[in-house]
Design a protein around this motif. Structure first.
Motif, PDB file in Angstrom:
ATOM      1  N   GLY A 178       1.777   7.335  -4.667  1.00 54.01           N
ATOM      2  CA  GLY A 178       2.009   8.710  -5.012  1.00 54.01           C
ATOM      3  C   GLY A 178       0.353   9.409  -4.860  1.00 54.01           C
ATOM      4  O   GLY A 178      -0.548   9.020  -4.096  1.00 54.01           O
ATOM      5  N   HIS A 179       0.370  10.790  -5.369  1.00 45.52           N
ATOM      6  CA  HIS A 179      -0.793  11.624  -5.243  1.00 45.52           C
ATOM      7  C   HIS A 179      -1.835  10.992  -5.974  1.00 45.52           C
ATOM      8  O   HIS A 179      -1.878  10.542  -7.020  1.00 45.52           O
ATOM      9  CB  HIS A 179      -0.577  13.046  -5.591  1.00 45.52           C
ATOM     10  CG  HIS A 179       0.284  13.639  -4.551  1.00 45.52           C
ATOM     11  ND1 HIS A 179       1.704  13.842  -4.631  1.00 45.52           N
ATOM     12  CD2 HIS A 179       0.193  14.263  -3.309  1.00 45.52           C
ATOM     13  CE1 HIS A 179       2.197  14.625  -3.669  1.00 45.52           C
ATOM     14  NE2 HIS A 179       1.123  14.723  -2.956  1.00 45.52           N
ATOM     15  N   GLN A 180      -3.147  10.819  -5.388  1.00 41.47           N
ATOM     16  CA  GLN A 180      -4.409  10.816  -5.908  1.00 41.47           C
ATOM     17  C   GLN A 180      -4.651  12.136  -6.783  1.00 41.47           C
ATOM     18  O   GLN A 180      -4.641  13.174  -6.003  1.00 41.47           O
ATOM     19  CB  GLN A 180      -5.542  10.528  -4.896  1.00 41.47           C
ATOM     20  CG  GLN A 180      -5.495   9.085  -4.131  1.00 41.47           C
ATOM     21  CD  GLN A 180      -5.949   8.137  -5.123  1.00 41.47           C
ATOM     22  OE1 GLN A 180      -7.026   8.184  -5.611  1.00 41.47           O
ATOM     23  NE2 GLN A 180      -4.906   7.203  -5.543  1.00 41.47           N
ATOM     24  N   ALA A 255      13.276  -0.082  -0.744  1.00 44.32           N
ATOM     25  CA  ALA A 255      12.007  -0.051   0.252  1.00 44.32           C
ATOM     26  C   ALA A 255      10.981  -0.743  -0.470  1.00 44.32           C
ATOM     27  O   ALA A 255      10.105  -1.466   0.272  1.00 44.32           O
ATOM     28  CB  ALA A 255      11.710   1.213   0.879  1.00 44.32           C
ATOM     29  N   LEU A 256      10.777  -0.821  -1.705  1.00 44.93           N
ATOM     30  CA  LEU A 256       9.641  -1.440  -2.290  1.00 44.93           C
ATOM     31  C   LEU A 256       9.483  -2.885  -1.820  1.00 44.93           C
ATOM     32  O   LEU A 256       8.303  -3.334  -1.634  1.00 44.93           O
ATOM     33  CB  LEU A 256       9.700  -1.263  -3.761  1.00 44.93           C
ATOM     34  CG  LEU A 256       9.740   0.144  -4.494  1.00 44.93           C
ATOM     35  CD1 LEU A 256       9.725   0.143  -5.799  1.00 44.93           C
ATOM     36  CD2 LEU A 256       8.428   0.615  -4.017  1.00 44.93           C
ATOM     37  N   LEU A 278       4.651   3.867   1.338  1.00 44.03           N
ATOM     38  CA  LEU A 278       4.970   2.963   2.192  1.00 44.03           C
ATOM     39  C   LEU A 278       5.054   3.456   3.757  1.00 44.03           C
ATOM     40  O   LEU A 278       5.457   4.725   3.853  1.00 44.03           O
ATOM     41  CB  LEU A 278       6.367   2.416   1.899  1.00 44.03           C
ATOM     42  CG  LEU A 278       6.453   1.618   0.521  1.00 44.03           C
ATOM     43  CD1 LEU A 278       7.964   1.568   0.369  1.00 44.03           C
ATOM     44  CD2 LEU A 278       5.815   0.424   0.447  1.00 44.03           C
ATOM     45  N   VAL A 279       4.423   2.958   4.501  1.00 46.38           N
ATOM     46  CA  VAL A 279       4.253   3.351   5.970  1.00 46.38           C
ATOM     47  C   VAL A 279       5.553   3.184   6.585  1.00 46.38           C
ATOM     48  O   VAL A 279       6.136   2.218   7.052  1.00 46.38           O
ATOM     49  CB  VAL A 279       3.265   2.359   6.833  1.00 46.38           C
ATOM     50  CG1 VAL A 279       3.206   2.764   8.253  1.00 46.38           C
ATOM     51  CG2 VAL A 279       1.664   2.378   6.158  1.00 46.38           C
ATOM     52  N   ASN A 280       6.103   4.459   7.045  1.00 47.06           N
ATOM     53  CA  ASN A 280       7.216   4.258   8.010  1.00 47.06           C
ATOM     54  C   ASN A 280       7.293   5.304   8.999  1.00 47.06           C
ATOM     55  O   ASN A 280       5.899   5.726   9.487  1.00 47.06           O
ATOM     56  CB  ASN A 280       8.330   4.896   7.078  1.00 47.06           C
ATOM     57  CG  ASN A 280       8.079   6.279   6.246  1.00 47.06           C
ATOM     58  OD1 ASN A 280       7.227   7.022   6.719  1.00 47.06           O
ATOM     59  ND2 ASN A 280       9.167   6.822   5.535  1.00 47.06           N
ATOM     60  N   ARG A 281       8.034   5.574   9.944  1.00 47.21           N
ATOM     61  CA  ARG A 281       7.863   6.090  11.197  1.00 47.21           C
ATOM     62  C   ARG A 281       7.172   7.538  10.994  1.00 47.21           C
ATOM     63  O   ARG A 281       6.326   8.057  11.427  1.00 47.21           O
ATOM     64  CB  ARG A 281       9.374   6.520  11.430  1.00 47.21           C
ATOM     65  CG  ARG A 281       9.408   7.457  13.040  1.00 47.21           C
ATOM     66  CD  ARG A 281      10.766   7.847  13.427  1.00 47.21           C
ATOM     67  NE  ARG A 281      11.389   8.411  12.393  1.00 47.21           N
ATOM     68  CZ  ARG A 281      11.086  10.058  12.254  1.00 47.21           C
ATOM     69  NH1 ARG A 281      10.150  10.450  12.800  1.00 47.21           N
ATOM     70  NH2 ARG A 281      11.673  10.557  11.172  1.00 47.21           N
ATOM     71  N   ALA A 321       4.298   4.749  -3.223  1.00 48.86           N
ATOM     72  CA  ALA A 321       4.424   3.280  -3.681  1.00 48.86           C
ATOM     73  C   ALA A 321       2.986   2.931  -3.677  1.00 48.86           C
ATOM     74  O   ALA A 321       2.087   3.163  -3.085  1.00 48.86           O
ATOM     75  CB  ALA A 321       5.184   2.281  -2.697  1.00 48.86           C
ATOM     76  N   GLY A 322       2.807   2.148  -5.025  1.00 47.50           N
ATOM     77  CA  GLY A 322       1.372   1.651  -5.048  1.00 47.50           C
ATOM     78  C   GLY A 322       1.043   0.168  -4.442  1.00 47.50           C
ATOM     79  O   GLY A 322       1.967  -0.181  -3.826  1.00 47.50           O
ATOM     80  N   GLN A 323      -0.052  -0.170  -4.190  1.00 55.78           N
ATOM     81  CA  GLN A 323      -0.632  -1.465  -3.499  1.00 55.78           C
ATOM     82  C   GLN A 323       0.385  -2.618  -4.121  1.00 55.78           C
ATOM     83  O   GLN A 323       0.475  -3.417  -3.228  1.00 55.78           O
ATOM     84  CB  GLN A 323      -1.749  -1.765  -3.187  1.00 55.78           C
ATOM     85  CG  GLN A 323      -2.710  -0.600  -2.530  1.00 55.78           C
ATOM     86  CD  GLN A 323      -3.914  -0.856  -2.289  1.00 55.78           C
ATOM     87  OE1 GLN A 323      -4.706  -1.681  -3.291  1.00 55.78           O
ATOM     88  NE2 GLN A 323      -4.604  -0.343  -1.429  1.00 55.78           N
ATOM     89  N   GLY A 324       0.988  -2.672  -5.351  1.00 56.23           N
ATOM     90  CA  GLY A 324       1.545  -3.887  -5.829  1.00 56.23           C
ATOM     91  C   GLY A 324       2.886  -3.674  -5.538  1.00 56.23           C
ATOM     92  O   GLY A 324       3.830  -4.543  -6.204  1.00 56.23           O
TER      93      GLY A 324
END
Length: 364
Positions: A178-180, A255-256, A278-281, A321-324
Motif C-alpha cells: 500500500g501507500h508509503q 493474487a497474493l 503486485l505488478v499487473n498489466r 501488497a507488501g514484499q512478503g
C-alpha cells in the motif's frame, strides 16, 4: 512503549489499517479479541461511515482498537499532468465500460469532521498517515483518553512525530504494501526508501518515542527481529489481507500467492502517490507515466479499478501488497494472531538458546 499503551493489547501485534474496504469491523474485532490491536481505516470513508463502523466494531468486541486517519494533502499537483494522464487512461475506461472519476472531488478526506467525531466519541487509539497532526490535535486526543500514533518513513519524519507529542511512531519500511506514508510526496525520492530493520534502528536512536515497526512482516520470527532491533510492537497488513474476515476482494486475496504475480513494485499508477502493489498489466502500462498527483489520480482511477473488480479482472485492480506477500496464510484472523504469537515465543526461545554461544559459551 508506555505500560498504559501496551496494556491495551497482550501481544505486540498490530493489524495495519488498510483503506479501501479491507479493514472492516469483523477483521479488527477478531484481531483485538485474540490479543492484538485491531484497526479500522477511515480513509476514503465519510465521517458518518467511519462512525457507523466504530459502532459496529464496538458491538463485536469490548477490547481496545484503533482508527486511522489520512492527513489533508497540499495542492501540489500539476493540473496539466493530470489531464494528460486522464487522456492516457481513456482506453481503460472504455474497456471496462465506465467513466473516469473527477480528479477534483476532494483532497482533505473529511479530516476535520472525522476528527470531531473521534473527539466526541473517543476510541482507544488513533493513528495518522501522510503527515503529522498538530500538537493541538494530539493534546485534544490525550484529553479524551486516546493514544496517538503517527507514521514515519525517515528519521527526520520520526523527529517531527516526536515534536507533535504523539505516543509512538510507526516506522514504515519500504517493504510495506500500500501507500508509503511519507509526510511530503517528493517525486525525486518517490521510488526509494529505507528497509525496515535499518529504519527501526535509526529511529530508535534518533527519538525517545516507542517504535511500532511496519513493512513486510509475515511471521512471528520477523516480529522477534524487529523487537530485537528496538521496536515495541509490529504492525502487519498484508498478513491479515488474506484472512476470511478481511474485506479485500477475493481476486486480491488470491493474487497474493498466485504465481502470475511474482513481485511487487512502488507505483503512482493507481493513486498518484508511491504505493506498493503486485505488478499487473495496469501497473506495467501506466506506472511509468503516472504523475505525482494525490489524491487526484486516486479519484481519477477509482471507477476503473472498481469496474475491473466487478468484471473479475485482477489485471486492472490495485493489488496492494507488501514484499512478503507470498507468505500469506489463509487463516482466520484470530487464529493468525495466535500462530504469530506462538512463532514469536519460539523465536524468543531460540534466541535464548543462542545466548550462551554469543556470550562466550562456545559452539557445541
Amino acid at each position: 512503549m508506555s505500560s498504559a499503551l501496551t496494556d491495551l493489547f497482550p501481544y505486540p501485534i498490530v493489524q495495519a489499517p488498510m483503506a479501501g474496504g479491507v479493514s472492516v469491523p469483523q477483521l479488527a474485532a477478531a484481531v483485538s479479541e485474540a490479543g492484538g490491536l485491531g484497526f479500522l481505516a477511515a480513509g476514503y470513508k465519510t465521517a458518518d461511515g467511519m462512525y457507523q463502523e466504530i459502532k459496529h466494531l464496538r458491538g463485536l468486541t469490548s477490547r481496545p482498537f484503533g482508527v486511522n486517519l489520512f492527513l489533508p494533502q497540499p495542492e501540489t499537483a500539476d493540473p496539466a499532468a493530470v489531464d494528460v494522464y486522464a487522456h492516457q487512461l481513456a482506453g481503460e475506461a472504455a474497456w471496462y465500460e465506465t467513466e473516469l472519476g473527477d480528479p477534483d472531488c476532494g483532497r482533505d478526506d473529511g479530516y476535520e469532521t472525522k476528527l470531531a467525531v473521534l473527539l466526541d466519541n473517543p476510541v482507544p487509539v488513533v493513528s495518522f498517515h501522510f503527515g503529522v497532526p498538530s500538537r493541538e490535535v494530539v493534546d485534544f486526543l490525550h484529553r479524551v483518553g486516546t493514544f496517538a500514533l503517527v507514521g514515519a518513513t525517515t528519521v527526520d519524519e520520526a523527529r517531527a512525530v516526536e515534536q507533535s507529542g504523539a505516543d509512538a511512531v510507526i516506522a514504515q519500511g519500504v517493504e510495506a504494501g500500500g501507500h508509503q506514508g511519507t509526510h511530503r510526496d517528493n517525486p525525486e525520492t518517490g521510488g526509494s526508501g529505507t528497509g525496515l530493520l535499518a529504519l527501526v534502528a535509526q529511529v530508535r536512536e534518533a527519538v525517545s518515542l516507542p517504535v511500532v515497526a511496519a513493512g513486510g512482516i509475515m511471521r512471528g520470527s520477523q516480529i522477534a527481529a524487529v523487537l530485537a532491533a528496538g521496536a515495541s510492537a509490529a504492525q502487519l497488513g498484508t498478513a491479515f489481507l488474506a484472512t476470511p474476515e478481511s474485506g479485500a476482494h477475493d481476486l486480491h486475496k488470491q493474487a497474493l500467492t498466485n504465481p502470475l504475480f511474482v513481485r511487487t513494485e512502488l507505483t503512482r499508477a493507481f493513486s498518484g502517490r508511491p504505493a506498493r502493489a503486485l505488478v499487473n498489466r495496469f501497473l506495467r502500462e501506466h506506472g511509468p507515466y503516472a504523475p505525482a498527483a494525490y489524491p487526484e489520480v486516486h479519484h481519477l482511477t477509482a471507477p476503473v479499478r472498481k469496474a475491473a473488480a466487478t468484471a473479475g479482472d485482477a489485471q486492472g485492480m490495485a493489488l496492494w501488497a507488501g514484499q512478503g506477500h507470498r507468505m500469506a496464510r489463509e487463516l482466520p484472523a484470530g487464529q493468525l494472531v495466535e500462530v504469530l504469537a506462538a512463532e514469536l515465543a519460539a523465536a524468543g526461545t531460540a534466541l535464548s538458546g543462542l545466548s550462551g554461544y554469543t556470550t562466550g559459551g562456545g559452539a557445541r
